[in-house]
Scaffold this motif. Structure first.
Motif, short mmCIF file in Angstrom:
data_model
loop_
_atom_site.label_atom_id
_atom_site.label_comp_id
_atom_site.label_asym_id
_atom_site.label_seq_id
_atom_site.Cartn_x
_atom_site.Cartn_y
_atom_site.Cartn_z
N UNK A 142 2.05 0.26 -2.43
CA UNK A 142 1.65 -0.30 -1.15
C UNK A 142 0.49 0.49 -0.58
N UNK A 143 -0.48 -0.22 -0.01
CA UNK A 143 -1.63 0.43 0.62
C UNK A 143 -1.23 1.02 1.97
N UNK A 144 -1.66 2.27 2.23
CA UNK A 144 -1.39 2.90 3.51
C UNK A 144 -2.32 2.35 4.59
N UNK A 145 -1.85 2.45 5.83
CA UNK A 145 -2.71 2.06 6.95
C UNK A 145 -3.96 2.93 6.95
N UNK A 146 -5.09 2.32 7.27
CA UNK A 146 -6.37 3.04 7.23
C UNK A 146 -6.40 4.14 8.29
N UNK A 147 -6.97 5.29 7.92
CA UNK A 147 -7.17 6.41 8.82
C UNK A 147 -8.67 6.66 8.90
N UNK A 195 -2.58 -0.11 -8.81
CA UNK A 195 -3.31 0.53 -7.71
C UNK A 195 -4.39 -0.41 -7.17
N UNK A 196 -5.16 -1.02 -8.06
CA UNK A 196 -6.24 -1.90 -7.64
C UNK A 196 -5.71 -3.13 -6.91
N UNK A 197 -4.60 -3.68 -7.41
CA UNK A 197 -3.99 -4.84 -6.75
C UNK A 197 -3.54 -4.48 -5.34
N UNK A 198 -2.92 -3.30 -5.20
CA UNK A 198 -2.45 -2.87 -3.88
C UNK A 198 -3.61 -2.64 -2.92
N UNK A 199 -4.71 -2.07 -3.41
CA UNK A 199 -5.87 -1.85 -2.55
C UNK A 199 -6.47 -3.17 -2.09
N UNK A 200 -6.45 -4.17 -2.96
CA UNK A 200 -7.07 -5.46 -2.63
C UNK A 200 -6.13 -6.37 -1.83
N UNK A 201 -4.84 -6.35 -2.19
CA UNK A 201 -3.91 -7.32 -1.60
C UNK A 201 -2.87 -6.68 -0.68
N UNK A 202 -2.81 -5.37 -0.66
CA UNK A 202 -1.84 -4.68 0.19
C UNK A 202 -0.64 -4.16 -0.55
N UNK A 261 -2.80 4.85 -1.32
CA UNK A 261 -1.61 4.02 -1.56
C UNK A 261 -0.42 4.94 -1.80
N UNK A 262 0.76 4.37 -1.57
CA UNK A 262 2.02 5.02 -1.93
C UNK A 262 2.57 4.26 -3.13
N UNK A 322 -1.64 8.31 -3.80
CA UNK A 322 -2.87 8.30 -4.60
C UNK A 322 -4.04 7.87 -3.73
N UNK A 323 -5.23 8.40 -4.04
CA UNK A 323 -6.41 7.90 -3.34
C UNK A 323 -6.95 6.68 -4.09
N UNK A 324 -8.05 6.13 -3.61
CA UNK A 324 -8.56 4.87 -4.17
C UNK A 324 -9.08 5.04 -5.59
#
Length: 438
Positions: free
Chosen positions: A226-231, A196-203, A238-239, A151-153
């Motif tokens: 889980x948030x993906x490594x930034x590209x 999703x929001x928690x994963x974006x903020x906390x990983x 996130x996955x 998913x995207x942000x």
């Protein structure tokens, strides 16, 4: 990093073959020679090679035909280099259409052949490694019995993986490009959006659960995100893994039911009933309301159970519970209004002992109305395989706050009143501290 390779050189010109072999050997490679297209195909079937150097113009099978056959046999990873004296665009296009990886124009710069081959082999190795990684990735996905999303942000589906056993109501491609809110019911989308929001903020985010109503019935899912490594140049992603935990939920419900409900009758058990009475006493203390606890025992049950057997006794107990539920409309853990406007909950304490909790009564008369109704219902014949059995019920009543201020004492006093009702003739109700009332 240099890697020695086995290279098949195909050319009908002896001089060209020998020069190519010399250049490739100098670069550290092993060389296999073929004199024409047929010879090349024969050798390819018996000798594995890492790269093919193929002349275009040969008698019999042309280089284009040989290239097409080799490509069909070897797949798209094997590097095939066409060596041609023609440099027009049509010839180049023909080479690529036949499956060539690259082409080299004659006359050759022999000093650069080894470098060109090294570049092609490096690309081939990279492609093979990528294919292996893709195969491993596909195998891992196939082994995961869960729904997997990228998913995207904003909560938009980028990719969707669904195992064969998945319970998706739509094919996976239906989700791609759409938002969570577009494909999930409101409550489920809210839970997923929060994860999703928690994963974006906390990983990461674990343990959030949602329920879906599906053609197969109600299903429960648990999210791990889980948030993906930034590209660089790409928005955060996130996955999300959605695991079907319906079986676990059902097991938890069975365990909870076993802990709080009587397995024979389905009524709340003693533990559940006492917790409820304690809560209602706390509430009644604040609202200054009255409540009553009724303790009920089936008169003559032991005689029937001993003479006709436990199966007959179980049928009587189940029938009694059904009458409480259906004819007196109790709340089975959830309060509902009885015919008289009172809220009643029944429970089985064990054996032929039942209890009832009556909420928000005005006084003893309200409890007596319910007790008389219970007596009428229990006087109805119990139908067994051996015939009808007539029983009655002795009932003891204790009131809060008149007779006790806490649950254990209230039940004890109701029990004492029930034994007085039995002692004084059975089939009657007795208020704690008062005379029996028929």
């Amino acid at each position: 990093m240099f890697v020695s390779a086995r290279i098949l050189v195909v050319d009908d010109d002896l001089t060209a073959r020998l020069l190519m072999r010399a250049a490739l050997r100098k670069a550290g490679h092993e060389v296999v020679l073929a004199v024409d297209g047929q010879d090349a195909l024969r050798q390819f079937e018996t000798t594995p090679v890492d790269l093919v150097m193929l002349d275009v113009e040969m008698p019999g099978l042309s280089g284009y035909e040989v290239c097409a056959r080799l490509r069909a046999q070897a797949g798209d990873v094997l590097p095939i280099v066409m060596v041609t004296g023609m440099d027009d665009l049509r010839s180049v296009d023909h080479a690529y259409e036949a499956g060539a990886t690259d082409f080299i124009s004659k006359p050759l710069n022999w000093a650069l052949v080894g470098h060109r081959v090294r570049y092609l082999l490096r690309g081939s190795q990279t492609l093979r490694a990528l294919r292996r990684a893709q195969a491993d990735h596909a195998a891992v996905l196939a082994a995961i019995p869960d729904l997997l999303f990228e998913l995207d942000h904003e909560g938009r589906f980028i990719e969707c993986h669904s195992p064969p056993s998945a319970l998706l109501m739509q094919p996976p491609e239906h989700f791609v490009g759409r938002l969570l809110a577009d494909v999930m019911p409101g409550d489920a989308a809210t839970v997923a959006g929060s994860a999703l929001q928690t994963a974006l903020e906390q990983g990461t985010s674990f343990g959030k659960q949602y329920e879906l109503v599906m053609p197969q019935g109600r299903r429960w899912f648990e999210l791990s995100v889980a948030r993906k490594a930034a590209v660089v140049g790409e928005s955060p992603r996130v996955i999300a893994l959605a695991r079907d935990i319906t079986a676990r939920k059902e097991a938890e419900q069975r365990i909870a039911r076993a802990a709080y409900f009587d397995s024979l009758t389905g009524l709340p058990n003693r533990s559940s009933f006492m917790e409820r009475v304690g809560r209602e006493i706390g509430r009644a203390s604040h609202t200054r309301q009255k409540l009553a606890v009724l303790f009920m025992d089936l008169d003559g049950f032991k005689t029937v159970n001993d003479s006709l057997g436990h199966a007959a006794g179980d049928t009587i107990l189940q029938t009694a519970a059904d009458r409480f539920r259906l004819e007196l409309r109790p709340a089975d853990m959830v309060s509902r209004a009885s015919p008289g406007g009172l809220e009643i909950e029944f429970a089985r304490l064990g054996g032929d002992e039942f209890t009832a909790l009556i909420l928000d009564i005005a006084g003893a008369d309200d409890a007596l109305v319910v007790a008389r109704r219970i007596g009428q219902v229990m006087r109805q014949p119990f139908l067994l395989e051996t015939g009808a059995v007539q029983l009655s019920t002795s009932i003891g009543i204790a009131l809060f706050p008149d007779d006790a201020l806490e649950a254990v004492t209230l039940l004890k006093h109701a029990d004492m009143a029930m034994y007085r009702a039995k002692r004084d003739g059975r089939d009657q109700a007795c208020l704690y501290g008062a005379m029996p009332v028929c």
